[in-house]
Enzyme design. Structure first.
Site, PDB file in Angstrom:
ATOM      1  N   HIS A 125      -4.150  -2.046 -11.103  1.00 49.16           N
ATOM      2  CA  HIS A 125      -5.212  -2.171  -9.764  1.00 49.16           C
ATOM      3  C   HIS A 125      -4.447  -1.711  -8.610  1.00 49.16           C
ATOM      4  O   HIS A 125      -3.302  -1.712  -8.488  1.00 49.16           O
ATOM      5  CB  HIS A 125      -5.688  -3.349  -9.630  1.00 49.16           C
ATOM      6  CG  HIS A 125      -4.749  -4.609  -9.614  1.00 49.16           C
ATOM      7  ND1 HIS A 125      -4.123  -5.137 -10.481  1.00 49.16           N
ATOM      8  CD2 HIS A 125      -4.196  -5.287  -8.405  1.00 49.16           C
ATOM      9  CE1 HIS A 125      -2.986  -5.955 -10.247  1.00 49.16           C
ATOM     10  NE2 HIS A 125      -3.166  -6.069  -8.861  1.00 49.16           N
TER      11      HIS A 125
ATOM     12  N   GLU B 240       0.566  -9.784 -10.083  1.00 46.24           N
ATOM     13  CA  GLU B 240      -0.001 -11.172 -10.724  1.00 46.24           C
ATOM     14  C   GLU B 240      -0.761 -10.810 -11.892  1.00 46.24           C
ATOM     15  O   GLU B 240      -0.877 -11.542 -13.064  1.00 46.24           O
ATOM     16  CB  GLU B 240      -0.602 -11.790  -9.975  1.00 46.24           C
ATOM     17  CG  GLU B 240       0.305 -12.520  -8.840  1.00 46.24           C
ATOM     18  CD  GLU B 240      -0.520 -13.060  -7.650  1.00 46.24           C
ATOM     19  OE1 GLU B 240      -1.771 -13.593  -7.968  1.00 46.24           O
ATOM     20  OE2 GLU B 240      -0.080 -13.354  -6.668  1.00 46.24           O
TER      21      GLU B 240
ATOM     22  N   ASP C 281     -11.690  -8.430  -3.422  1.00 43.70           N
ATOM     23  CA  ASP C 281     -10.751  -9.539  -3.811  1.00 43.70           C
ATOM     24  C   ASP C 281     -11.129 -10.717  -3.412  1.00 43.70           C
ATOM     25  O   ASP C 281     -11.767 -11.048  -2.400  1.00 43.70           O
ATOM     26  CB  ASP C 281      -9.185  -9.156  -3.119  1.00 43.70           C
ATOM     27  CG  ASP C 281      -7.977  -9.803  -3.622  1.00 43.70           C
ATOM     28  OD1 ASP C 281      -7.154  -9.051  -4.096  1.00 43.70           O
ATOM     29  OD2 ASP C 281      -8.172 -11.063  -3.261  1.00 43.70           O
TER      30      ASP C 281
HETATM   31  P1  5GP Z   1      -1.595  -8.538  -7.751  1.00 41.58           P
HETATM   32  O1  5GP Z   1      -0.579  -9.709  -7.153  1.00 41.58           O
HETATM   33  O2  5GP Z   1      -1.474  -8.441  -9.125  1.00 41.58           O
HETATM   34  O3  5GP Z   1      -1.141  -7.005  -7.226  1.00 41.58           O
HETATM   35  O4  5GP Z   1      -2.874  -8.908  -7.101  1.00 41.58           O
HETATM   36  C1  5GP Z   1      -3.796  -9.524  -7.889  1.00 41.58           C
HETATM   37  C2  5GP Z   1      -4.900  -9.845  -6.951  1.00 41.58           C
HETATM   38  O5  5GP Z   1      -6.011 -10.220  -7.508  1.00 41.58           O
HETATM   39  C3  5GP Z   1      -4.856 -10.732  -5.928  1.00 41.58           C
HETATM   40  O6  5GP Z   1      -5.034 -10.130  -4.460  1.00 41.58           O
HETATM   41  C4  5GP Z   1      -5.863 -11.956  -6.336  1.00 41.58           C
HETATM   42  O7  5GP Z   1      -6.497 -12.464  -4.962  1.00 41.58           O
HETATM   43  C5  5GP Z   1      -6.825 -11.144  -6.817  1.00 41.58           C
HETATM   44  N1  5GP Z   1      -7.554 -11.828  -7.662  1.00 41.58           N
HETATM   45  C6  5GP Z   1      -7.117 -12.724  -8.750  1.00 41.58           C
HETATM   46  N2  5GP Z   1      -8.126 -13.463  -9.620  1.00 41.58           N
HETATM   47  C7  5GP Z   1      -9.308 -12.868  -9.193  1.00 41.58           C
HETATM   48  C8  5GP Z   1     -10.586 -13.006  -9.372  1.00 41.58           C
HETATM   49  O8  5GP Z   1     -10.935 -13.895 -10.388  1.00 41.58           O
HETATM   50  N3  5GP Z   1     -11.487 -12.308  -8.872  1.00 41.58           N
HETATM   51  C9  5GP Z   1     -11.300 -11.348  -7.888  1.00 41.58           C
HETATM   52  N4  5GP Z   1     -12.195 -10.666  -6.989  1.00 41.58           N
HETATM   53  N5  5GP Z   1      -9.846 -11.136  -7.431  1.00 41.58           N
HETATM   54  C10 5GP Z   1      -8.959 -11.893  -8.236  1.00 41.58           C
END
Ligand code: 5GP
Length: 125
Positions: A108, A103, A35
């Site tokens: 995932h 987000e 992440d």
């Molecule tokens: P969600 O809120 O959708 O469960 O988590 C999305 C995750 O994706 C977050 O923890 C955020 O830090 C991660 N994330 C967002 N953009 C990127 C990116 O470009 N690269 C990586 N490695 N992680 C990302």
């Protein structure tokens, strides 16, 4: 259940190679990478390569081969990162949809560990 997949989401871009990532494991059906904004010493994102929006979309619509591959990767990563539950353990989280505060609209699982993680949710007032 009906889901519309957005090909412009950031994980789709990672899968296409448009954005770099720190890969932990890759198979025919699954990719795991670190992440970008880690919430624990180990914070890995595990994603299917297929176009699934949420965990329930994946559960309903992925093939058996994709599902087995995904969860086998999870188990291997937990062991390889020293997080197996017969050792220090870890937490997996999958946010789904609006109430889950998802987000990125590509399914995932967050794999978190490397320290005690505290309660899973902050109680709402
Ligand atoms: P969600 O809120 O959708 O469960 O988590 C999305 C995750 O994706 C977050 O923890 C955020 O830090 C991660 N994330 C967002 N953009 C990127 C990116 O470009 N690269 C990586 N490695 N992680 C990302």
């Amino acid at each position: 259940m009906s889901y519309t997949y957005d090909d412009k989401n950031i994980f789709a871009m990672i899968l296409r190679g448009d954005i770099p990532n720190t890969t932990v494991k890759e198979t025919e059906h699954t990719l795991a990478f670190r992440d970008i904004n880690p919430q624990a010493p180990v914070h890995i994102l595990l994603i299917p390569k297929g176009k699934y929006v949420t965990a329930d979309d994946f559960a309903a619509n992925a093939s058996a081969e994709e599902i087995v591959d995904f969860w086998r990767c999870y188990g291997e990563i937990a062991a390889e990162e020293g997080l197996a539950a017969d050792g220090p353990g870890h937490r997996i989280i999958s946010n789904a949809g609006e109430h889950g505060l998802q987000e990125v609209p590509h399914f995932h699982v967050h794999i978190l560990g490397g320290q005690g993680l505290g309660p899973i949710l902050t109680p709402r007032g």
